[in-house]
Scaffold this motif. Structure first.
Motif, PDB file in Angstrom:
ATOM      1  N   ARG A   1     -72.561 -51.308   7.416  1.00  0.00           N
ATOM      2  CA  ARG A   1     -72.487 -51.851   8.817  1.00  0.00           C
ATOM      3  C   ARG A   1     -73.969 -51.489   9.624  1.00  0.00           C
ATOM      4  N   SER A   2     -74.468 -51.936   8.291  1.00  0.00           N
ATOM      5  CA  SER A   2     -76.250 -51.144   8.275  1.00  0.00           C
ATOM      6  C   SER A   2     -77.364 -51.818   8.554  1.00  0.00           C
TER       7      SER A   2
ATOM      8  N   LEU B   1     -72.025 -56.251   7.153  1.00  0.00           N
ATOM      9  CA  LEU B   1     -71.169 -57.291   7.096  1.00  0.00           C
ATOM     10  C   LEU B   1     -70.493 -58.170   8.094  1.00  0.00           C
ATOM     11  N   SER B   2     -69.716 -59.184   6.921  1.00  0.00           N
ATOM     12  CA  SER B   2     -69.513 -59.657   8.378  1.00  0.00           C
ATOM     13  C   SER B   2     -68.003 -59.760   8.787  1.00  0.00           C
TER      14      SER B   2
ATOM     15  N   GLN C   1     -67.075 -59.983   2.867  1.00  0.00           N
ATOM     16  CA  GLN C   1     -68.063 -60.825   3.814  1.00  0.00           C
ATOM     17  C   GLN C   1     -69.646 -60.814   4.139  1.00  0.00           C
ATOM     18  N   VAL C   2     -70.069 -61.328   3.875  1.00  0.00           N
ATOM     19  CA  VAL C   2     -71.214 -60.118   4.412  1.00  0.00           C
ATOM     20  C   VAL C   2     -71.987 -61.703   4.754  1.00  0.00           C
ATOM     21  N   HIS C   3     -73.317 -60.682   5.977  1.00  0.00           N
ATOM     22  CA  HIS C   3     -73.931 -61.644   6.353  1.00  0.00           C
ATOM     23  C   HIS C   3     -75.354 -62.233   5.492  1.00  0.00           C
ATOM     24  N   ARG C   4     -76.385 -63.278   5.128  1.00  0.00           N
ATOM     25  CA  ARG C   4     -76.748 -64.160   3.842  1.00  0.00           C
ATOM     26  C   ARG C   4     -77.890 -63.855   3.861  1.00  0.00           C
ATOM     27  N   THR C   5     -78.646 -62.981   4.991  1.00  0.00           N
ATOM     28  CA  THR C   5     -79.743 -61.865   4.986  1.00  0.00           C
ATOM     29  C   THR C   5     -79.847 -60.138   4.571  1.00  0.00           C
TER      30      THR C   5
ATOM     31  N   LYS D   1     -79.727 -56.412  15.266  1.00  0.00           N
ATOM     32  CA  LYS D   1     -80.549 -56.090  14.101  1.00  0.00           C
ATOM     33  C   LYS D   1     -80.890 -56.757  12.756  1.00  0.00           C
ATOM     34  N   GLN D   2     -79.425 -57.736  12.250  1.00  0.00           N
ATOM     35  CA  GLN D   2     -79.832 -58.683  12.053  1.00  0.00           C
ATOM     36  C   GLN D   2     -80.361 -60.049  12.194  1.00  0.00           C
ATOM     37  N   ARG D   3     -80.211 -59.969  13.803  1.00  0.00           N
ATOM     38  CA  ARG D   3     -80.914 -61.254  13.720  1.00  0.00           C
ATOM     39  C   ARG D   3     -82.341 -60.923  13.696  1.00  0.00           C
TER      40      ARG D   3
END
Length: 206
Positions: A13-14, A50-51, A64-68, A177-179
């Motif tokens: 989650r980071s 994690l998504s 499931q995870v973000h793709r980047t 942060k992911q964005r």
């Protein structure tokens, strides 16, 4: 850096950026095996936000995870006072997940493509006077004992590194942060950081 490669993932989650460091507590067998293999072979693994699902395995749930994400390597490890294995990883280069699947031991594997930007060793981008206030802010953030203890090095005259560190350290949600990680243009990342910083200053974050 466009070829694909098969790597293991460590969903969290980071969000980690190149040059950033992250302390991890490891206790699940799938990750103990991963850390052991990484130390033996001097290889790394992917850190992805994690998504869906939790950081630990639970019956009937999936991760499931973000793709980047960011490929990381272990820079330090030790046994923690609570008996768990503690490792510190450092981000090296950004990737995008093409396919993702779990092994029998529930370790996530992914076929990834390396991003054309956001990797250690890129040519520095000179920091202009208009962004010196961001460098001063980063100095303050990196002086915090928890951050200082990670032993990160950052060139405050390099706009790219400045953006990486601020994106990690600003008190904003992981989704923001992911964005920022998904952006490939440093100037665009800096603009988004200033927008987020203005919101933090005005509303105290979210």
């Amino acid at each position: 850096m466009s070829e694909q490669e098969l790597i293991a993932l460590f969903p969290l989650r980071s969000v980690l950026f190149p040059g950033g460091r992250l302390p991890l507590q490891v206790f699940e067998q799938r990750y103990l095996d991963l850390i052991s293999q990484s130390l033996r072979s001097d290889t790394g693994f992917g850190i992805c936000l994690l998504s869906q699902g939790g950081e630990t395995a639970s019956p009937g749930t999936t991760q499931q995870v973000h793709r980047t994400g960011t490929y990381a390597k272990i820079v330090d490890w030790d046994q923690l006072p609570n008996g768990l294995l503690g490792v510190t990883v450092e981000g090296h280069k950004k990737f995008r997940v093409q396919e993702c699947w779990p092994r029998e031991n529930r370790l996530l594997m992914a076929s990834v493509e390396w991003a054309p930007t956001d990797y250690l060793g890129e040519t520095p981008i000179a920091l202009g006077e208009e962004h010196e206030h961001l460098a001063e802010l980063l100095k303050d953030l990196m002086a915090h004992p928890l951050v200082e203890g990670l032993g990160m090095e950052s060139d405050l005259t390099d706009k790219r590194q400045l953006a990486w560190r601020l994106a990690e350290l600003l008190p904003v949600p992981a989704s923001d942060k992911q964005r920022l990680l998904e952006l490939d243009d440093t100037d665009e990342r800096i603009r988004e950081i200033e927008t987020l910083l203005a919101a933090v200053m005005r509303y105290g974050g979210s």
